[in-house]
Write an enzyme that holds these catalytic residues in place. Structure first.
Site, short mmCIF file in Angstrom:
data_model
loop_
_atom_site.label_atom_id
_atom_site.label_comp_id
_atom_site.label_asym_id
_atom_site.label_seq_id
_atom_site.Cartn_x
_atom_site.Cartn_y
_atom_site.Cartn_z
N ARG A 27 0.80 -1.22 0.00
CA ARG A 27 0.00 0.00 0.00
C ARG A 27 0.83 1.27 0.00
NH1 ARG A 27 -3.92 -3.14 3.90
NH2 ARG A 27 -1.86 -3.55 4.65
N GLU A 80 4.57 -10.94 13.66
CA GLU A 80 3.94 -11.56 14.82
C GLU A 80 3.52 -12.99 14.53
OE1 GLU A 80 1.27 -8.52 12.82
OE2 GLU A 80 3.27 -8.51 13.63
#
Length: 166
Positions: free
Chosen positions: A53, A90
């Site tokens: 993005r 994560e």
């Protein structure tokens, strides 16, 4: 910029699609980023857009500033020789790359992305710039999720965000 959702990894992602659908809102975001960069950095050589993005904001901002845009991509997406950095997510590992000749030593670069969360991707992008001996002026994002402390991970690089959420 509304709408948040939680995925199975318990990270919060803000949805930028309403911003992209609204030409006035999108132009306003670019205007604000352009004004900020012109005010604070008289010399910028390149905007570096982060996959994916950051590619929506980086080239438009670079065009407005009259400079080039380079791409920082996920591994295996760029032609030619590349430099790469692995980093922890994560939920696993990832790798970013930049073309080896994208920037020259000493060139001044602003990194651009839509969202700063934990800072892992942006930190890896800063490491790529270090490998190429470029100077990172700033990490600029549209949205910063303050509670995830990504900006702390990026020190000493300055972070600029248009919107902050806790």
């Amino acid at each position: 910029l509304s709408g948040s959702r939680e995925n199975s990894f318990s990270s919060v992602f803000s949805d930028i699609t309403p911003l992209l659908k609204d030409p006035i809102a999108f132009r306003t975001v670019i205007d604000l980023l352009e004004t900020h960069l012109k005010t604070h950095y008289p010399q910028i050589d390149f905007i570096a857009g982060l996959d994916s993005r950051g590619f929506l904001f980086g080239p438009v901002l670079a065009q407005r500033l009259g400079i080039g845009c380079v791409l920082i991509r996920k591994k295996g997406k760029l032609p030619g020789p590349t430099e790469s950095v692995s980093y922890a997510l994560e939920y696993g590992q990832a790798e970013l790359e930049i073309q080896s000749d994208a920037v020259k030593p000493g060139e001044k670069v602003v990194l651009v992305d839509d969202l700063l969360a934990t800072g892992g991707t942006m930190c890896a992008a800063c490491e790529l710039m270090k490998k190429l001996k470029a100077e990172v002026l700033e990490c600029a994002v549209v949205i910063e999720l303050k509670s995830l402390k990504g900006a702390e991970k990026l020190k000493p690089f300055p972070v600029y965000s248009l919107l902050q959420y806790d």
